[in-house]
Write an enzyme that holds these catalytic residues in place. Structure first.
Site, PDB file in Angstrom:
ATOM      1  N   TYR A 364      25.234 -59.413 -21.604  1.00 26.51           N
ATOM      2  CA  TYR A 364      26.309 -59.883 -20.715  1.00 26.51           C
ATOM      3  C   TYR A 364      25.941 -61.151 -19.963  1.00 26.51           C
ATOM      4  O   TYR A 364      26.667 -61.536 -19.049  1.00 26.51           O
ATOM      5  CB  TYR A 364      26.619 -58.834 -19.637  1.00 26.51           C
ATOM      6  CG  TYR A 364      26.858 -57.442 -20.082  1.00 26.51           C
ATOM      7  CD1 TYR A 364      27.882 -57.131 -20.978  1.00 26.51           C
ATOM      8  CD2 TYR A 364      26.078 -56.389 -19.589  1.00 26.51           C
ATOM      9  CE1 TYR A 364      28.114 -55.828 -21.361  1.00 26.51           C
ATOM     10  CE2 TYR A 364      26.308 -55.079 -19.963  1.00 26.51           C
ATOM     11  CZ  TYR A 364      27.325 -54.801 -20.843  1.00 26.51           C
ATOM     12  OH  TYR A 364      27.566 -53.517 -21.224  1.00 26.51           O
ATOM     13  N   CYS A 391      10.728 -59.693 -30.537  1.00 28.79           N
ATOM     14  CA  CYS A 391      10.796 -60.818 -31.469  1.00 28.79           C
ATOM     15  C   CYS A 391      12.175 -61.450 -31.482  1.00 28.79           C
ATOM     16  O   CYS A 391      12.887 -61.432 -32.492  1.00 28.79           O
ATOM     17  CB  CYS A 391      10.421 -60.337 -32.857  1.00 28.79           C
ATOM     18  SG  CYS A 391       8.798 -59.591 -32.858  1.00 28.79           S
ATOM     19  N   TYR A 421      22.768 -48.767 -16.406  1.00 26.35           N
ATOM     20  CA  TYR A 421      22.898 -49.436 -17.707  1.00 26.35           C
ATOM     21  C   TYR A 421      21.616 -50.113 -18.172  1.00 26.35           C
ATOM     22  O   TYR A 421      21.677 -51.110 -18.898  1.00 26.35           O
ATOM     23  CB  TYR A 421      24.080 -50.429 -17.683  1.00 26.35           C
ATOM     24  CG  TYR A 421      25.370 -49.761 -17.250  1.00 26.35           C
ATOM     25  CD1 TYR A 421      25.975 -48.818 -18.072  1.00 26.35           C
ATOM     26  CD2 TYR A 421      25.940 -50.015 -16.006  1.00 26.35           C
ATOM     27  CE1 TYR A 421      27.135 -48.160 -17.669  1.00 26.35           C
ATOM     28  CE2 TYR A 421      27.095 -49.361 -15.597  1.00 26.35           C
ATOM     29  CZ  TYR A 421      27.685 -48.438 -16.438  1.00 26.35           C
ATOM     30  OH  TYR A 421      28.823 -47.793 -16.041  1.00 26.35           O
TER      31      TYR A 421
HETATM   32  C1  LIG Z   1      32.107 -47.171 -17.313  1.00 27.97           C
HETATM   33  C2  LIG Z   1      33.160 -46.362 -16.664  1.00 27.97           C
HETATM   34  C3  LIG Z   1      33.047 -46.049 -15.308  1.00 27.97           C
HETATM   35  C4  LIG Z   1      31.920 -46.546 -14.437  1.00 27.97           C
HETATM   36  O1  LIG Z   1      31.888 -47.916 -14.308  1.00 27.97           O
HETATM   37  P1  LIG Z   1      30.864 -48.580 -13.255  1.00 27.97           P
HETATM   38  O2  LIG Z   1      31.041 -50.026 -13.462  1.00 27.97           O
HETATM   39  O3  LIG Z   1      29.502 -48.094 -13.583  1.00 27.97           O
HETATM   40  O4  LIG Z   1      31.294 -48.100 -11.902  1.00 27.97           O
HETATM   41  C5  LIG Z   1      34.016 -45.244 -14.747  1.00 27.97           C
HETATM   42  N1  LIG Z   1      35.061 -44.768 -15.489  1.00 27.97           N
HETATM   43  C6  LIG Z   1      35.182 -45.053 -16.798  1.00 27.97           C
HETATM   44  C7  LIG Z   1      36.326 -44.492 -17.545  1.00 27.97           C
HETATM   45  C8  LIG Z   1      34.250 -45.859 -17.425  1.00 27.97           C
HETATM   46  O5  LIG Z   1      34.393 -46.143 -18.721  1.00 27.97           O
END
Ligand SMILES: *Cc1c(COP(=O)(O)O)cnc(C)c1O
Length: 463
Positions: A364, A391, A421
């Protein structure tokens, strides 16, 4: 070894271009409390501590690279969300940000619910004692086996993501003699990302059912006719790392609009509205995240106002923060290896991990901070790029950062705000064993996810 042939999008090209860095901070030894977890301190002898334990001792005991999660901080943030939203709302922690059995227990104890989006996450949650009715199951392509497992376990809700899934879940629930509580995920035509939101054609993505063209209304119509389903609400998730509440405002208005249309057509007031997650955190000192109580107040006001205007009783609100709870609570500790100054450019600082423990920079173009944590230094700041040992030229952990010019192999550096993440997206690229997650609290450290070993890797290789 050479740089592999990526499908070179502009994002990858950018990784190799000049970075966008601000001026060096006045004092590199100072740790900005915005980006470090709550119990992180620098002691008088210069070593950084977390939960009262020195990172030098932690590195010795647990090795590097490793993730250290500040348990007190995690619990505090989870509680802050819970308290901010009160008894008329639910907080679902998004397990995909980082999930382990210890985390499930912390959430359970702090009164949060849990989102899962795979059979593996569901199994982790159940095995750590999260009550099934406090679990929500998400995903755009849940398998029949996953739906079966979720319904059988009695999850509190399944969030339906497509017309096919409406029928699939209904059939499975019926075959098990159940009536499954469900929400329908809609795409409201708003996609929000860092610092901005764009209200254009963002139905062009794989998640949810579009509000536009009456698709979502049709999904509600179908769900209401199926015996296996109890439709309890509408769900919307607009993006990630969001700082601006404007996107949520548009989303809430459109979801309430659908609730009103459902009331008009079916004489049914759906009792729940879920506004998803996506709240931003500080990765660098330039980021200014909102506090949970501000977010709760803003969302509560938007929904209440829109419902009053539509003469609906206010539904129960839920939110799904992942990053905002776990992100700031952990850092990754690395040992510095090869240091390569490139005259007139920057100094490449290699660490003993990389894109296998933090893919976000490559994926990202994410920004991170970094600090020397095993000692202080009065040396001049040098412009550095922290890179891994993989690598790939794109194996960058921190694209632009200032580190002291006397940095040397063997020093420990740490990258804060890696709780979300990072471990959950970690890979075994180059057969790197994935690092452990160590929970630190009140002067005690314990492994909650152990380090992978070469034996673990070889065990899977049965050829
Ligand atoms: C990824 C996701 C979240 C959490 O997102 P954050 O950016 O970690 O707060 C919540 N709800 C759904 C449906 C998601 O896909």
């Amino acid at each position: 070894m050479s740089r592999s042939a990526h499908p070179a999008g502009p994002r990858h090209a950018d990784v190799f271009s000049e970075g966008h860095y601000s001026a060096p901070p006045a004092d590199l030894n100072v740790l900005d409390p915005k980006v470090w977890s709550h119990t992180v301190r620098r002691t008088e002898d210069g070593v950084v501590t977390v939960g009262g334990l020195e990172v030098t001792a932690l590195a010795e005991e647990f090795g590097t690279p490793a993730y250290f999660v500040d348990e007190a901080d995690f619990r505090e943030r989870a509680r802050a969300w819970r308290t901010a939203f009160g008894h008329d709302a639910d907080v679902f922690y998004a397990g995909k940000a980082f999930l382990s059995r210890a985390v499930v227990r912390w959430l359970h104890e702090e009164g949060l619910n849990l989102d899962v989006c795979s059979g593996g996450e569901l199994a982790t949650a159940l095995s750590a004692g999260m009550p099934a009715d406090r679990i929500a199951f998400h995903g755009n392509n849940k398998s029949t086996a996953e739906i079966h497992a979720a319904v059988e376990a009695g999850v509190g809700r399944i969030v339906l993501d497509s017309f096919q899934e409406i029928v699939r879940v209904a059939h499975i629930a019926q075959s098990l003699g159940r009536r499954q509580r469900v929400q329908i995920r809609v795409t409201v035509g708003v996609e929000a990302h860092t610092h901005e939101f764009i209200a254009t054609a963002h139905e062009d993505q794989k998640f949810g059912i579009a509000l536009a063209d009456g698709q979502a209304a049709e999904a509600v119509r179908r769900a209401l006719t199926l015996d296996g389903l109890e439709l309890v609400g509408i769900h919307s998730h607009i993006g990630s790392q969001i700082f601006d509440m404007a996107g949520f405002e548009v989303a809430a208005r459109r979801v309430v609009g659908l609730l009103a249309a459902v009331r008009d057509e079916h004489s049914v007031e759906l009792p729940e509205i879920d506004l998803g997650g996506g709240l931003g955190i500080a990765y660098t000192s330039d980021d200014d995240p909102r506090e949970p109580h501000e977010i709760a107040k803003a969302l509560g006001e938007i929904v209440t106002r829109e419902c009053e205007a539509a003469r609906l009783s206010t539904p129960r609100i839920s939110v799904e923060p992942g990053r905002a709870i776990v992100g700031p609570t952990a850092f990754t500790l690395y040992e510095v290896g090869t240091i390569k100054p490139l005259e007139g450019l920057r100094t490449y600082v290699s660490v003993d991990g990389g894109m296998s423990d933090n893919i976000r920079t490559a994926l990202y173009d994410a920004e991170y901070s970094v600090a020397l944590v095993s000692r202080t230094s009065d040396a001049e700041p040098m412009l550095a790029r922290v890179v891994g040992k993989h690598c790939e030229s794109g194996d960058i952990v921190v694209k632009d950062a200032f580190l002291p010019a006397d940095l040397a192999p063997g020093d420990l550096i740490a990258v804060p705000a890696t709780g979300a993440y990072c471990r959950s997206m970690a890979s075994n690229y180059n057969h790197a064993p994935r690092p452990p997650v160590v929970a630190v609290k009140d002067g005690a450290a314990r492994v909650i996810v152990r380090r992978e070993t070469e034996d673990d890797l070889l065990r899977l290789d049965v050829g």
